[in-house]
Write a protein that holds these residues in place. Structure first.
Motif, mmCIF file in Angstrom:
data_model
loop_
_atom_site.group_PDB
_atom_site.id
_atom_site.type_symbol
_atom_site.label_atom_id
_atom_site.label_comp_id
_atom_site.label_asym_id
_atom_site.label_seq_id
_atom_site.Cartn_x
_atom_site.Cartn_y
_atom_site.Cartn_z
ATOM 1 N N ALA A 202 47.145 47.946 40.401
ATOM 2 C CA ALA A 202 46.639 48.735 39.275
ATOM 3 C C ALA A 202 46.804 48.017 37.937
ATOM 4 O O ALA A 202 46.097 48.316 36.977
ATOM 5 C CB ALA A 202 47.371 50.077 39.228
ATOM 6 N N TYR A 203 47.756 47.097 37.846
ATOM 7 C CA TYR A 203 47.974 46.436 36.536
ATOM 8 C C TYR A 203 47.991 44.905 36.657
ATOM 9 O O TYR A 203 48.782 44.230 36.012
ATOM 10 C CB TYR A 203 49.228 46.984 35.846
ATOM 11 N N GLY A 204 47.056 44.375 37.456
ATOM 12 C CA GLY A 204 46.847 42.923 37.427
ATOM 13 C C GLY A 204 47.375 42.166 38.622
ATOM 14 O O GLY A 204 47.376 40.929 38.632
ATOM 15 N N GLY A 205 47.847 42.869 39.644
ATOM 16 C CA GLY A 205 48.341 42.174 40.838
ATOM 17 C C GLY A 205 47.202 41.701 41.719
ATOM 18 O O GLY A 205 46.053 42.099 41.542
ATOM 19 N N SER A 206 47.551 40.832 42.675
ATOM 20 C CA SER A 206 46.542 40.333 43.615
ATOM 21 C C SER A 206 46.672 41.053 44.950
ATOM 22 O O SER A 206 47.781 41.304 45.415
ATOM 23 C CB SER A 206 46.754 38.835 43.854
ATOM 24 N N LEU A 207 45.536 41.343 45.560
ATOM 25 C CA LEU A 207 45.568 41.802 46.950
ATOM 26 C C LEU A 207 46.212 40.692 47.789
ATOM 27 O O LEU A 207 46.119 39.507 47.438
ATOM 28 C CB LEU A 207 44.138 42.088 47.432
ATOM 29 N N ILE A 208 46.895 41.092 48.851
ATOM 30 C CA ILE A 208 47.543 40.158 49.799
ATOM 31 C C ILE A 208 48.819 39.522 49.238
ATOM 32 O O ILE A 208 49.520 38.807 49.940
ATOM 33 C CB ILE A 208 46.557 39.052 50.323
ATOM 34 N N ARG A 209 49.196 39.778 47.957
ATOM 35 C CA ARG A 209 50.462 39.182 47.502
ATOM 36 C C ARG A 209 51.652 39.731 48.290
ATOM 37 O O ARG A 209 52.510 38.959 48.724
ATOM 38 C CB ARG A 209 50.670 39.362 45.980
ATOM 39 N N PRO A 210 51.743 41.063 48.526
ATOM 40 C CA PRO A 210 52.898 41.532 49.292
ATOM 41 C C PRO A 210 52.955 40.912 50.694
ATOM 42 O O PRO A 210 54.019 40.614 51.211
ATOM 43 C CB PRO A 210 52.687 43.052 49.391
ATOM 44 N N GLU A 211 51.784 40.699 51.280
ATOM 45 C CA GLU A 211 51.720 40.190 52.653
ATOM 46 C C GLU A 211 51.920 38.676 52.720
ATOM 47 O O GLU A 211 52.171 38.112 53.806
ATOM 48 C CB GLU A 211 50.335 40.500 53.264
ATOM 49 N N GLY A 383 50.163 32.014 42.704
ATOM 50 C CA GLY A 383 49.296 31.082 41.964
ATOM 51 C C GLY A 383 47.874 31.643 41.881
ATOM 52 O O GLY A 383 47.216 31.560 40.837
ATOM 53 N N LEU A 384 47.417 32.242 42.983
ATOM 54 C CA LEU A 384 46.067 32.839 42.982
ATOM 55 C C LEU A 384 46.025 34.078 42.083
ATOM 56 O O LEU A 384 45.000 34.353 41.448
ATOM 57 C CB LEU A 384 45.644 33.194 44.412
ATOM 58 N N GLU A 385 47.153 34.800 42.005
ATOM 59 C CA GLU A 385 47.228 35.950 41.081
ATOM 60 C C GLU A 385 47.098 35.453 39.631
ATOM 61 O O GLU A 385 46.398 36.053 38.812
ATOM 62 C CB GLU A 385 48.558 36.688 41.276
ATOM 63 N N MET A 386 47.753 34.334 39.333
ATOM 64 C CA MET A 386 47.653 33.762 37.981
ATOM 65 C C MET A 386 46.204 33.367 37.669
ATOM 66 O O MET A 386 45.708 33.594 36.562
ATOM 67 C CB MET A 386 48.568 32.536 37.854
ATOM 68 N N SER A 387 45.533 32.770 38.665
ATOM 69 C CA SER A 387 44.127 32.369 38.446
ATOM 70 C C SER A 387 43.270 33.604 38.161
ATOM 71 O O SER A 387 42.448 33.603 37.237
ATOM 72 C CB SER A 387 43.561 31.686 39.695
ATOM 73 N N GLN A 388 43.478 34.664 38.950
ATOM 74 C CA GLN A 388 42.678 35.887 38.764
ATOM 75 C C GLN A 388 42.968 36.511 37.400
ATOM 76 O O GLN A 388 42.064 36.986 36.713
ATOM 77 C CB GLN A 388 42.976 36.892 39.882
ATOM 78 N N ASN A 389 44.237 36.492 36.975
ATOM 79 C CA ASN A 389 44.596 37.037 35.663
ATOM 80 C C ASN A 389 43.920 36.230 34.546
ATOM 81 O O ASN A 389 43.436 36.785 33.573
ATOM 82 C CB ASN A 389 46.108 37.014 35.444
ATOM 83 N N SER A 390 43.871 34.890 34.728
ATOM 84 C CA SER A 390 43.280 34.037 33.676
ATOM 85 C C SER A 390 41.798 34.325 33.505
ATOM 86 O O SER A 390 41.289 34.348 32.383
ATOM 87 C CB SER A 390 43.436 32.562 34.037
ATOM 88 N N VAL A 391 41.103 34.525 34.626
ATOM 89 C CA VAL A 391 39.656 34.756 34.518
ATOM 90 C C VAL A 391 39.321 36.252 34.501
ATOM 91 O O VAL A 391 38.156 36.642 34.465
ATOM 92 C CB VAL A 391 38.857 34.046 35.649
ATOM 93 N N ARG A 392 40.369 37.091 34.523
ATOM 94 C CA ARG A 392 40.222 38.546 34.461
ATOM 95 C C ARG A 392 39.273 39.085 35.536
ATOM 96 O O ARG A 392 38.349 39.842 35.261
ATOM 97 C CB ARG A 392 39.774 38.975 33.058
#
Ligand code: NDP
Length: 450
Positions: A202-211, A383-392
């Protein structure tokens, strides 16, 4: 020749122990790297001349701070907070926060050092760091955990940032803690940035990060077995821990057709000879993530055996995946695995296997792969979460999982590139350590003596 290598390693370790007295976990992590990397450096004078390994074992910055907080009864409490910023040659510092009573500077330096190599292996632009506190979230109310997290971040926020240092979770720091830490960072800085990973979707996390860590471990094991013309299908799998990494390692083992037969916590382990099924795993998720209960309740619910105060390694199985904590698999445990016909050990946790146990496994021809390669999936998706956050933008589950799989395959390829023996077998320990070292060392050479 061997005598020269041993003495260079001994000399190096003596220096490490003198400069970092009593930091036994840190010594152990450096020793594992030195065994593989010093013989490699001896063949590459450019690294030796620039004193690269000596520079890599010195953290670029270490912060230690007081964390005052008030418990629900109104008592004034205090804990110690840390952030170890180890190396930023290939990207901003990146690594988790651990809240556990046995957190010390030595533990965090070992974890930060490992993180440098692991992050390099992912091929993403991330340096290495680690932090945390000796605070124990176990037995605390949600409000106490929130007040602690807010106080911790009230100091930490000065030292981190989306292009400087991006912490994440680790033992004792899950989605609840990351939420509280992120909330306080945002409040203090008036900025909504990707400064932490492992955030809620809900606030900027990536799918699959917990897994990611558990899934990544199984993708790696799959590659190891494929190379042998084999697969995990039908194999009995020992898993320790019942936290984030263990839960998703169990889930992916089931998905690949393997049979997970154990899980544990710091009180003991359960042995479910019929296998932990998807339905039983749903109970475990609820037990550990919502009710914060103990693993013994699984045995009570499903009528299987519970071994108090013990670890799962005495149970006969084909594969062992330690997913709890450092040094949880010792030489005696390794001997039991060998005697019971185990063929593969891959680490979900950081440094769970002692050096003597690793040597024993390798002597007996067991496929062994170290955590810096096998559990890198977590930081990779960070790292992929950071990329998604950068490109929103948000990527789909399939997109993130495919990228994770690709990264684990690339890590496996690096292990082969640097770890192939003359007889064609793979020394994953050597491969991961040298593979992780080279990229950081080359960046350090290019960036000068800083
Ligand atoms: P969690 O806090 O979610 O779970 C930790 C598990 O280990 C719990 O089951 C805990 O039991 C058990 N445990 C802790 N201390 C001990 C002990 N002394 N003896 C036996 N069991 C113990 O942490 P994670 O699953 O996130 O982390 C597990 C390991 O994986 C750690 O080594 C971590 O550094 C590593 N790791 C985690 C990543 C991630 O993405 N989360 C990424 C890469 C590595 P109890 O509840 O009783 O304390």
């Amino acid at each position: 020749m061997i005598a020269t290598k041993e003495s260079a390693i001994d000399k190096f370790m003596k220096m490490v122990e003198q400069r970092n007295p009593a930091q036994t976990e840190f010594h152990q992590a450096v020793y594992e790297v030195a065994l593989a990397v010093i013989p490699f450096i001896e063949q590459h004078p450019e690294y030796q001349k620039a004193n690269i390994l000596e520079r890599m074992i010195e953290a670029e910055r270490i912060l230690i701070f007081r964390v005052p907080w008030m418990d629900d009864a109104g008592n004034f409490r205090v804990n110690r907070g840390y952030r170890v910023q180890m190396n930023n040659a290939i990207g901003p510092y990146k690594g988790g926060l651990r809240f556990h009573p046995n957190v010390t500077l030595s533990v965090l330096k070992f974890l930060a050092f490992e993180q440098v190599f692991k992050n390099s292996l992912t091929t993403l632009p991330m340096g290495g760091g680690k932090g945390g506190s000796d605070f124990d979230p176990k037995g605390k109310s949600d409000n106490e955990v929130m007040r602690f997290c807010q106080s911790f971040m009230t100091e930490l926020f000065r030292h981190i940032g989306k292009d400087t240092d991006i912490p994440a979770g680790d033992i004792g720091v899950g989605s609840r803690e990351i939420g509280f830490l992120f909330g306080q960072f945002k409040r203090l800085t008036n900025e909504f940035t990707g400064v932490l990973t492992g955030k809620g979707f809900a606030y900027g996390g990536s799918l699959i990060r917990p897994e990611a860590t558990g899934y990544g471990l199984l993708f790696f094991v799959d590659e190891m077995l494929k190379l042998k013309g084999d697969s995990i299908k039908g194999k009995k799998v020992l898993i320790s821990g019942s936290g984030n990494v263990a839960q998703y390692a169990i889930e992916k083992t089931i998905a690949f057709g393997g049979i997970p037969i154990t899980a544990s916590d710091s009180d003991g382990f359960i042995y479910d000879p019929k296998g932990i099924t998807t339905e039983k795993l749903a109970f475990l998720f609820d037990l550990k993530n919502n009710r914060r209960g103990r693993i013994v309740e699984y045995a009570e619910k499903f009528g299987c055996e519970y071994f108090e105060g013990e670890r799962p390694w005495k149970i006969p199985a084909d594969v062992a995946l330690p997913c709890a904590v450092q040094n949880e698999l010792n030489e005696d445990d390794a001997q039991m695995l060998v005697d019971n016909g185990c063929r593969l050990v891959a680490e979900g946790a950081n440094m769970p296997t002692t050096p003597a146990a690793i040597a024993l496994l390798q002597r007996n021809g067991i496929l062994y792969a170290p955590g810096k390669a096998t559990n890198a999936g977590g930081v990779a998706v960070s790292g992929l979460e950071m990329s998604q956050n950068s490109v929103r933008l948000f990527w789909t589950r399939e997109e993130v999982e495919n990228r994770l799989k690709g990264i684990m395959q690339k890590i496996h390829e690096q292990c082969i590139a640097y770890g192939k023996n003359a007889d064609g077998s793979i020394d994953y320990l050597r491969g991961a350590n040298i593979g992780g070292f080279v990229r950081v060392a080359d960046a350090m050479l290019a960036e000068g003596h800083v």
